[in-house]
Design a protein around this motif. Structure first.
Motif, PDB file in Angstrom:
ATOM      1  N   ILE A  97     -48.773   7.820 -22.756  1.00 53.68           N
ATOM      2  CA  ILE A  97     -50.108   8.185 -23.039  1.00 53.68           C
ATOM      3  C   ILE A  97     -51.073   8.262 -21.763  1.00 53.68           C
ATOM      4  O   ILE A  97     -51.770   9.408 -21.414  1.00 53.68           O
ATOM      5  CB  ILE A  97     -50.795   7.448 -23.965  1.00 53.68           C
ATOM      6  N   LEU A  98     -50.980   7.182 -21.048  1.00 53.02           N
ATOM      7  CA  LEU A  98     -51.818   7.287 -19.853  1.00 53.02           C
ATOM      8  C   LEU A  98     -51.546   8.203 -18.670  1.00 53.02           C
ATOM      9  O   LEU A  98     -52.140   8.783 -17.836  1.00 53.02           O
ATOM     10  CB  LEU A  98     -51.781   5.668 -19.255  1.00 53.02           C
ATOM     11  N   SER A  99     -49.944   8.463 -18.693  1.00 57.00           N
ATOM     12  CA  SER A  99     -49.643   9.750 -18.058  1.00 57.00           C
ATOM     13  C   SER A  99     -50.052  11.012 -18.339  1.00 57.00           C
ATOM     14  O   SER A  99     -50.645  11.680 -17.256  1.00 57.00           O
ATOM     15  CB  SER A  99     -47.993   9.490 -17.519  1.00 57.00           C
ATOM     16  N   ALA A 100     -50.063  11.144 -19.445  1.00 55.88           N
ATOM     17  CA  ALA A 100     -50.289  12.521 -19.992  1.00 55.88           C
ATOM     18  C   ALA A 100     -52.017  12.667 -19.889  1.00 55.88           C
ATOM     19  O   ALA A 100     -52.413  13.718 -19.593  1.00 55.88           O
ATOM     20  CB  ALA A 100     -49.965  12.526 -21.289  1.00 55.88           C
ATOM     21  N   LEU A 101     -52.447  11.452 -20.119  1.00 50.63           N
ATOM     22  CA  LEU A 101     -54.270  11.491 -20.332  1.00 50.63           C
ATOM     23  C   LEU A 101     -54.987  11.101 -19.028  1.00 50.63           C
ATOM     24  O   LEU A 101     -55.933  10.714 -19.187  1.00 50.63           O
ATOM     25  CB  LEU A 101     -54.695  11.095 -21.524  1.00 50.63           C
ATOM     26  N   TYR A 102     -54.114  10.916 -17.964  1.00 52.42           N
ATOM     27  CA  TYR A 102     -54.602  10.356 -16.837  1.00 52.42           C
ATOM     28  C   TYR A 102     -56.126  11.056 -16.462  1.00 52.42           C
ATOM     29  O   TYR A 102     -57.095  10.250 -16.135  1.00 52.42           O
ATOM     30  CB  TYR A 102     -53.756  10.350 -15.439  1.00 52.42           C
ATOM     31  N   LEU A 103     -56.442  12.282 -16.040  1.00 51.07           N
ATOM     32  CA  LEU A 103     -57.437  12.928 -15.733  1.00 51.07           C
ATOM     33  C   LEU A 103     -58.517  12.644 -16.718  1.00 51.07           C
ATOM     34  O   LEU A 103     -59.736  12.274 -16.440  1.00 51.07           O
ATOM     35  CB  LEU A 103     -57.017  14.475 -15.393  1.00 51.07           C
ATOM     36  N   PRO A 104     -58.349  13.032 -17.934  1.00 51.70           N
ATOM     37  CA  PRO A 104     -59.662  13.077 -18.891  1.00 51.70           C
ATOM     38  C   PRO A 104     -59.977  11.524 -18.979  1.00 51.70           C
ATOM     39  O   PRO A 104     -61.169  11.159 -19.100  1.00 51.70           O
ATOM     40  CB  PRO A 104     -59.125  13.265 -20.385  1.00 51.70           C
ATOM     41  N   LEU A 105     -59.141  10.521 -19.069  1.00 53.47           N
ATOM     42  CA  LEU A 105     -59.585   9.205 -19.212  1.00 53.47           C
ATOM     43  C   LEU A 105     -60.346   8.538 -17.793  1.00 53.47           C
ATOM     44  O   LEU A 105     -61.276   7.960 -17.854  1.00 53.47           O
ATOM     45  CB  LEU A 105     -58.301   8.301 -19.412  1.00 53.47           C
ATOM     46  N   VAL A 106     -59.830   9.072 -16.765  1.00 56.08           N
ATOM     47  CA  VAL A 106     -60.468   8.700 -15.445  1.00 56.08           C
ATOM     48  C   VAL A 106     -62.111   9.397 -15.473  1.00 56.08           C
ATOM     49  O   VAL A 106     -63.122   8.598 -15.068  1.00 56.08           O
ATOM     50  CB  VAL A 106     -59.843   9.516 -14.291  1.00 56.08           C
ATOM     51  N   LEU A 107     -62.064  10.547 -16.005  1.00 50.50           N
ATOM     52  CA  LEU A 107     -63.397  11.033 -16.053  1.00 50.50           C
ATOM     53  C   LEU A 107     -64.323  10.522 -17.078  1.00 50.50           C
ATOM     54  O   LEU A 107     -65.384  10.432 -17.134  1.00 50.50           O
ATOM     55  CB  LEU A 107     -63.160  12.792 -16.748  1.00 50.50           C
ATOM     56  N   MET A 108     -63.606  10.018 -18.104  1.00 48.76           N
ATOM     57  CA  MET A 108     -64.438   9.218 -19.241  1.00 48.76           C
ATOM     58  C   MET A 108     -64.788   7.842 -18.638  1.00 48.76           C
ATOM     59  O   MET A 108     -66.095   7.612 -18.718  1.00 48.76           O
ATOM     60  CB  MET A 108     -63.429   8.755 -20.381  1.00 48.76           C
ATOM     61  N   LEU A 109     -64.176   7.269 -17.771  1.00 50.34           N
ATOM     62  CA  LEU A 109     -64.491   6.097 -17.202  1.00 50.34           C
ATOM     63  C   LEU A 109     -65.360   6.314 -16.185  1.00 50.34           C
ATOM     64  O   LEU A 109     -66.631   5.504 -16.113  1.00 50.34           O
ATOM     65  CB  LEU A 109     -63.307   5.280 -16.493  1.00 50.34           C
ATOM     66  N   LEU A 110     -65.440   7.506 -15.378  1.00 43.60           N
ATOM     67  CA  LEU A 110     -66.501   7.590 -14.615  1.00 43.60           C
ATOM     68  C   LEU A 110     -67.837   7.924 -15.195  1.00 43.60           C
ATOM     69  O   LEU A 110     -68.797   7.474 -14.741  1.00 43.60           O
ATOM     70  CB  LEU A 110     -65.997   8.950 -13.492  1.00 43.60           C
ATOM     71  N   GLY A 111     -67.913   8.657 -16.304  1.00 42.72           N
ATOM     72  CA  GLY A 111     -68.710   8.863 -17.269  1.00 42.72           C
ATOM     73  C   GLY A 111     -69.587   7.726 -17.720  1.00 42.72           C
ATOM     74  O   GLY A 111     -70.738   7.338 -17.766  1.00 42.72           O
ATOM     75  N   LEU A 112     -68.542   6.676 -18.031  1.00 46.09           N
ATOM     76  CA  LEU A 112     -69.300   5.431 -18.381  1.00 46.09           C
ATOM     77  C   LEU A 112     -69.860   4.382 -17.272  1.00 46.09           C
ATOM     78  O   LEU A 112     -70.725   3.814 -17.381  1.00 46.09           O
ATOM     79  CB  LEU A 112     -68.138   4.570 -19.056  1.00 46.09           C
ATOM     80  N   ILE A 113     -69.354   4.558 -16.327  1.00 43.20           N
ATOM     81  CA  ILE A 113     -69.896   3.804 -15.216  1.00 43.20           C
ATOM     82  C   ILE A 113     -71.174   4.495 -14.428  1.00 43.20           C
ATOM     83  O   ILE A 113     -71.967   3.816 -14.385  1.00 43.20           O
ATOM     84  CB  ILE A 113     -68.749   3.935 -13.988  1.00 43.20           C
ATOM     85  N   TRP A 114     -71.092   5.788 -14.522  1.00 42.41           N
ATOM     86  CA  TRP A 114     -72.454   6.440 -14.173  1.00 42.41           C
ATOM     87  C   TRP A 114     -73.651   6.244 -15.082  1.00 42.41           C
ATOM     88  O   TRP A 114     -74.641   6.067 -14.497  1.00 42.41           O
ATOM     89  CB  TRP A 114     -72.099   8.037 -13.988  1.00 42.41           C
ATOM     90  N   ARG A 115     -73.251   5.999 -16.466  1.00 39.18           N
ATOM     91  CA  ARG A 115     -74.450   6.011 -17.309  1.00 39.18           C
ATOM     92  C   ARG A 115     -74.670   4.485 -17.166  1.00 39.18           C
ATOM     93  O   ARG A 115     -75.853   4.178 -17.417  1.00 39.18           O
ATOM     94  CB  ARG A 115     -73.914   6.219 -18.643  1.00 39.18           C
ATOM     95  N   GLY A 116     -73.767   3.456 -16.863  1.00 37.93           N
ATOM     96  CA  GLY A 116     -74.077   2.205 -16.776  1.00 37.93           C
ATOM     97  C   GLY A 116     -75.025   1.802 -15.546  1.00 37.93           C
ATOM     98  O   GLY A 116     -76.094   1.043 -15.558  1.00 37.93           O
ATOM     99  N   VAL A 117     -74.736   2.585 -14.480  1.00 41.14           N
ATOM    100  CA  VAL A 117     -75.558   2.585 -13.286  1.00 41.14           C
ATOM    101  C   VAL A 117     -77.077   3.097 -13.648  1.00 41.14           C
ATOM    102  O   VAL A 117     -78.101   2.343 -13.221  1.00 41.14           O
ATOM    103  CB  VAL A 117     -74.970   3.297 -12.096  1.00 41.14           C
ATOM    104  N   ALA A 118     -77.138   4.327 -14.275  1.00 45.81           N
ATOM    105  CA  ALA A 118     -78.233   4.719 -14.465  1.00 45.81           C
ATOM    106  C   ALA A 118     -79.058   4.070 -15.452  1.00 45.81           C
ATOM    107  O   ALA A 118     -80.350   3.888 -15.413  1.00 45.81           O
ATOM    108  CB  ALA A 118     -78.030   6.253 -15.297  1.00 45.81           C
ATOM    109  N   PHE A 119     -78.468   3.149 -16.662  1.00 48.89           N
ATOM    110  CA  PHE A 119     -79.177   2.440 -17.458  1.00 48.89           C
ATOM    111  C   PHE A 119     -79.779   1.277 -16.707  1.00 48.89           C
ATOM    112  O   PHE A 119     -80.985   1.255 -17.233  1.00 48.89           O
ATOM    113  CB  PHE A 119     -77.822   1.589 -18.345  1.00 48.89           C
TER     114      PHE A 119
END
Length: 335
Positions: A79-101
């Motif tokens: 699963i991690l190999s198949a979804l590496y890119l969308p999961l990384v983008l998801m985590l970047l979104g979570l990090i960015w919103r956390g900083v903005a928060f």
């Protein structure tokens, strides 16, 4: 008769992911709703409703990922190999919103608008790619010799992009109904008004996904319409329509907690449909729980830790929500 450890761990992972959807869904939904609320003071109230608890909400995502790695390492690797890119983008979104928060409260008025947009943007990105990952997971993964055999962009399909948009709608409804509980005055009225079209949009999304899934995946259609699964699954569409109707009725009567409960029930019904579609596989289309499971000794050892830590997480989560219960008024909350 011994404990069926693969099934126990599947239940733990399913529970952790459902708790994540419940807990983090509504605070992501608040970011999704930001573009629909222009007043700065109302935006501050929206954020203050989750400020004391939002960090802990993502604990469940970490638990689900760690449990998958410990109990089903083969599934984790595929699963991690198949979804590496969308999961990384998801985590970047979570990090960015956390900083903005954090930064939006400390920014001067000139820069506040930038951090508001960053908070909303991070929420949309994180939610969209969660939904895309879910759709790609349902589509299944090509596997050869126990390893992912597809391409880096195979997750991009019309179905997965639609599920990404669908999850944005679902989290928006959770955000609306959470704010109905936690706010009052004009913001409360705004959320009640928004909840109606968002509910109708979510029902439409559920309908499209329910029709698209069996047509696109014959193996899932066979599970849905074979006995006894058809008996187990037949109440789900009826309950979805009944819940949607109840939501629209409740929104006409000065609602409080009921819309949030109904929104959670709608998501749970969708989650149950996902479970029926996949069981007993953990990696679609054909890798089962037992094929992907770790050695029983490893699963048993990790289970001891899980049975200790999960009640602790539930206890401190319940306590934090109890402490910060009640309505949030302008000028109160996070500083």
């Amino acid at each position: 008769m011994g404990i069926d450890l693969p099934v126990v761990w599947a239940v733990i992972i399913a529970f952790g992911l459902m708790m994540y959807v419940v807990m983090d869904g509504f605070d992501l939904g608040i970011g999704i709703l930001f573009p629909f609320v222009r007043d700065r003071e109302q935006r501050d109230v929206m954020v203050n409703t989750v400020a004391p608890v939002w960090d802990g909400n993502e604990t469940w995502l970490v638990l689900g990922g760690a449990a998958l790695m410990a109990a089903f390492p083969l599934a984790y690797s595929i699963i991690l190999s198949a979804l590496y890119l969308p999961l990384v983008l998801m985590l970047l979104g979570l990090i960015w919103r956390g900083v903005a928060f954090e930064f939006r409260f400390k920014a001067d008025p000139h820069h506040r608008a930038f951090w508001d947009r960053a908070f909303a943007g991070g929420s949309y990105v994180a939610t969209f790619f969660q939904g895309v990952s879910l759709g790609a997971f349902l589509n299944g993964f090509p596997v050869e010799d126990g390893a992912y055999a597809g391409g880096a962009l195979d997750w991009i399909t019309p179905f997965s992009l639609f599920t990404g948009l669908g999850l944005v709608v679902a989290y928006a409804l959770l955000g609306c109904t959470w704010l109905i509980i936690k706010t009052e005055g004009p913001l409360y009225q705004r959320m009640v008004a928004l909840a109606r079209p968002v509910t109708l949009a979510l029902l439409a999304v559920i309908g499209v996904v329910s029709l698209w899934t069996p047509f696109a995946h014959p193996d899932i259609a066979e599970r849905w319409f074979s006995f006894p699964n058809i008996v187990l699954f037949s109440p789900v569409p009826v309950l979805v329509l009944a819940s949607g109707w109840a939501m629209l009725r409740v929104l006409d009567a000065n609602p409080h907690v009921a819309p949030f409960v109904l929104a959670l029930f709608l998501l749970f019904l969708g989650y149950s449909g996902l479970g029926i579609s996949l069981w007993p596989n953990i990696v679609p289309p054909d890798i089962s729980l037992r094929e992907a499971a770790a050695p029983l000794q490893s699963m048993g050892f990790a289970l001891v830790g899980a049975l200790f830590i999960i009640p602790v997480i539930l206890a401190y989560t319940a306590w934090s929500y109890y402490v910060f219960r009640g309505k949030v008024k302008p000028g109160e909350g996070y500083h």
